[in-house]
Design an enzyme around this catalytic site. Sequence first.
Site, PDB file in Angstrom:
ATOM      1  N   GLY A  33      10.767  33.854 -19.651  1.00  0.00           N
ATOM      2  CA  GLY A  33       9.749  33.073 -20.346  1.00  0.00           C
ATOM      3  C   GLY A  33       8.420  33.196 -19.642  1.00  0.00           C
ATOM      4  O   GLY A  33       8.248  34.041 -18.763  1.00  0.00           O
ATOM      5  N   ASN A  34       7.460  32.396 -20.035  1.00  0.00           N
ATOM      6  CA  ASN A  34       6.176  32.356 -19.326  1.00  0.00           C
ATOM      7  C   ASN A  34       5.627  30.943 -19.363  1.00  0.00           C
ATOM      8  O   ASN A  34       6.215  30.057 -19.975  1.00  0.00           O
ATOM      9  CB  ASN A  34       5.194  33.380 -19.914  1.00  0.00           C
ATOM     10  CG  ASN A  34       4.825  33.065 -21.347  1.00  0.00           C
ATOM     11  OD1 ASN A  34       4.169  32.076 -21.635  1.00  0.00           O
ATOM     12  ND2 ASN A  34       5.281  33.909 -22.275  1.00  0.00           N
TER      13      ASN A  34
END
Length: 221
Positions: A33-34
């Site tokens: 993810g980020n």
Amino acid sequence: QNEQVDNAFWQGKRLLITAGPTFEDLDPVRFLGNRSSGKMGFALAEQAAKFGAEVTLIAGPVNLATPDKVTRIDVRSAQQMFAAVQENYQQADVFISAAAVADFRMTESSEQKIKKQDGQEGLTLNLVKNPDIVAWVAEQADKPFVVGFAAETENVIDYALSKLQRKKLDMICANQVGENLGFESDVNQLTLITSTKQKALVDSLKRQQAQQLLQFLAEQL
Ligand code: CTP
Ligand code: CA
């Protein structure tokens, strides 16, 4: 007074917005993810709806309430976001790609939880490139007005300009990312860029920036 000008322009305009990160699953319990919070895209959706626009918001996994009068489509991965955009871009006058789309996903995500072997000291993941959603929309013959974001930690304006050109966008919002700035934050440092104009926003709060961005956008359309 400004708000009335905005109101008149955005009344009935159809906006498609992507927001938040995408999550790319490695296996049933893990993902890549980020740190995108989705706040900028949600602030844009909220303000545009207040100005009378018909807003469809395609949201990655975020922890935010749906703004009033906004149609929300939840997705998880870049491929799901791409499919939702492909289904909806033709109904839009303007497409704003505020999502932090994962550049890569697993070549094959594992159906079972990945187990480490005895004595295993490392792990290599095989990744494949995700589709570039905003560039795809900008290529379509019946494309809406296309707005991208460029979150950068250095050479912000230069990198943003090259993305504007490479992806054939109508406008890009250059965003300085740093400690307490940009991702995960209420505060942004934004510059709006078209092929002929640049405007650095003075306000730093995402909500106020959303209003100024919509105002600037209205002037370009
Ligand atoms: N974007 C997209 N689809 C992708 C990657 C990015 O639609 N697969 C969009 C983002 O929503 C943003 C713009 O492209 O509006 C720029 O994203 P950014 O990550 O800054 O650009 P990249 O081309 O991925 O370049 P890099 O991450 O290497 O800086
Ligand atoms: Ca990227």
